[in-house]
Each structure stands twice: as structure tokens, then as C-alpha cells.
Design a protein around this motif. Sequence first.
Motif, short mmCIF file in Angstrom:
data_model
loop_
_atom_site.label_atom_id
_atom_site.label_comp_id
_atom_site.label_asym_id
_atom_site.label_seq_id
_atom_site.Cartn_x
_atom_site.Cartn_y
_atom_site.Cartn_z
N HIS A 21 10.46 3.46 0.37
CA HIS A 21 9.02 3.35 0.08
C HIS A 21 8.81 2.83 -1.35
O HIS A 21 7.88 2.05 -1.61
CB HIS A 21 8.35 4.73 0.20
N TYR A 24 9.73 -1.02 -1.38
CA TYR A 24 8.88 -1.90 -0.56
C TYR A 24 7.53 -1.23 -0.30
O TYR A 24 7.20 -0.88 0.83
CB TYR A 24 9.60 -2.24 0.75
N ASP A 26 4.62 -2.29 0.00
CA ASP A 26 3.69 -3.00 0.90
C ASP A 26 4.19 -3.04 2.35
O ASP A 26 3.51 -3.59 3.22
CB ASP A 26 3.49 -4.44 0.40
N ALA A 27 5.36 -2.50 2.60
CA ALA A 27 5.89 -2.51 3.97
C ALA A 27 5.19 -1.43 4.80
O ALA A 27 4.55 -0.52 4.27
CB ALA A 27 7.40 -2.26 3.95
N ARG A 80 4.06 -8.39 8.19
CA ARG A 80 4.58 -7.32 7.32
C ARG A 80 6.03 -6.96 7.65
O ARG A 80 6.49 -7.16 8.77
CB ARG A 80 3.70 -6.06 7.46
N LEU A 81 6.72 -6.45 6.65
CA LEU A 81 8.01 -5.82 6.87
C LEU A 81 7.75 -4.44 7.46
O LEU A 81 6.90 -3.69 6.96
CB LEU A 81 8.77 -5.67 5.54
N GLU A 188 19.67 -0.34 0.40
CA GLU A 188 18.78 -1.25 -0.33
C GLU A 188 19.38 -2.65 -0.44
O GLU A 188 18.68 -3.66 -0.31
CB GLU A 188 18.46 -0.67 -1.71
N LEU A 195 16.16 -9.72 3.95
CA LEU A 195 14.91 -10.39 3.58
C LEU A 195 15.19 -11.76 2.96
O LEU A 195 14.46 -12.72 3.20
CB LEU A 195 14.11 -9.50 2.63
#
Length: 201
Positions: A21, A24, A26-27, A80-81, A188, A195
Motif C-alpha cells: 500500500h 503503490y 494509487d493501486a 489501475r494496478l 516489491e 510494471l
Amino acid sequence: MLITLEGLDGSGKTTVWEALHDVYPDATFTREPTDSWYGEAVARSIAADDADPLAELFLLTADHADHLSGTIEPALADGRLVISDRYSDSRFAYQAATLAASDVGIERPLEYIRGIHSAFSRPPDATIFLDLDARTAAERAGRTNKFEQDGYLAAVQRNYERLIDAEPGRFHRVDATRSPEAVIERVEAIVADLLDAEADE
Ligand SMILES: Nc1ncnc2c1ncn2[C@@H]1O[C@H](COP(=O)(O)OP(=O)(O)OP(=O)(O)O)[C@@H](O)[C@H]1O
Ligand SMILES: Cc1cn([C@H]2C[C@H](O)[C@@H](COP(=O)(O)O)O2)c(=O)[nH]c1=O
């Protein structure tokens, strides 16, 4: 892109999911079982040692169908991811083990469950598999329910290995016996590589 986290109870999926979280923000972060009323029915079934195996499978699958239409597909449509703590591979691994141990009489339960999903579900783009032996998993999880048991989790682990053998390019195995920090760092790095590869397409 849809990335899923899979592994036995206690393998550290939620610990990793929470850490991601921060990286990312905005995921879309989600999980199965969900917290919908379908997911509440799933929780009741999991808590019932005498739950009907097929009914439990269909409750979990109903939760997945609603999760797909209400959360996963809209987020992906928005570009979105999406990172899900458990997804369809959990059904394949866990419910196939449950059905195999039952007297339901389905000869090839893993294939049966995968067939149900193939008619409507959306497979992950990548899956990070936290690899941990059944005994350590049961210890960490606390053996609090019918799934968190050494022998059952060993059967689930064998099913996960069958799924990985069938789709080696989708699964990214992480040694979950390492420290939480080391596992998070490895996950990570995998997500960043995924990505980057997507951006280069
Ligand atoms: N790498 C690790 N090493 C040792 N303990 C860990 C590690 N990762 C998580 N734990 C601990 O193991 C327990 C389970 O962690 P977590 O809830 O993240 O696992 P999980 O895979 O989400 O389990 P479940 O599927 O049962 O929800 C927690 O007490 C957590 O602190
Ligand atoms: C999605 C899903 C989950 N399960 C099992 C695995 C766990 O024992 C419980 C709860 O999951 P959590 O990660 O501890 O929240 O449900 C399952 O058997 N089948 C599934 O499809």
C-alpha cells in the motif's frame, strides 16, 4: 494489470499486501474472501467444520463472481494496478484438496474447479507465490480452523505446485521462510519488474 498474492495460511500474504500500500498508493487493493455479504457467507462456511464441500466451493465462487464484476473489472477498465490477496488459485488449491478428501465423488477436482472458472473468470496477469512448508504455515496461522491444519495444508501445497507447473510463466515464487523485511523487499522488486515490463510492451 492484475497481480495476485497466493500461498498457504500464514505464508505472509497480508503482511506483504499491507506493505505494498505504501509503495503503490494509487493501486486498487483487494482480497478474497471479500467483505461483501457473499464473503460473510463464506466466513460462516469456513467456520463450520461440517460445511458441505460443494456448497462451500459455490459460495467462494459466488464471492469471486461478485468481486470480479464489482471491483476487479471496473478497476482494470480504469487502467489501475490491482493487487489481490488471494484470488482464483486459492479456490483451485484449497477446494480441490477439500473435495479430494470428501465423498463427493468428483474424480479430478482441481480440473473441475478450473473448468467452472474458465467459463466466466479473468485470470491474473501475474501471481506471487509465497512458498512455505505446511507445518510452519499451520504454526504461524495458529491452527484456528479446519484449513489451518498441517495435513490439509500439505495437500493444498501440492495443488499449488500443480498450478505452478502448469503455468510457470505466471507464478513468481518467493521464499516465505525469510524475514518479513526480506520477503517484502523481494516482492516489491518483482512487482516493479512486472510494471516495467508492462510499460515496455
Ligand atoms: N516472513 C515472515 N516470517 C515470520 N513470520 C511472518 C512472516 N510474514 C508474516 N509472518 C507472521 O505470520 C502470521 C501470518 O501472517 P499473514 O497474516 O501476513 O499471513 P497470510 O498469508 O495473510 O495468512 P492467512 O492466509 O491465514 O491470512 C502473522 O503473525 C505474521 O506476523
Ligand atoms: C479465497 C479463498 C480462501 N480460502 C481459505 C484460505 C484461508 O484458510 C481462508 C481465509 O483466507 P484468509 O487469507 O485467511 O483471509 O479461506 C479458500 O479455501 N478458498 C478460496 O478461494
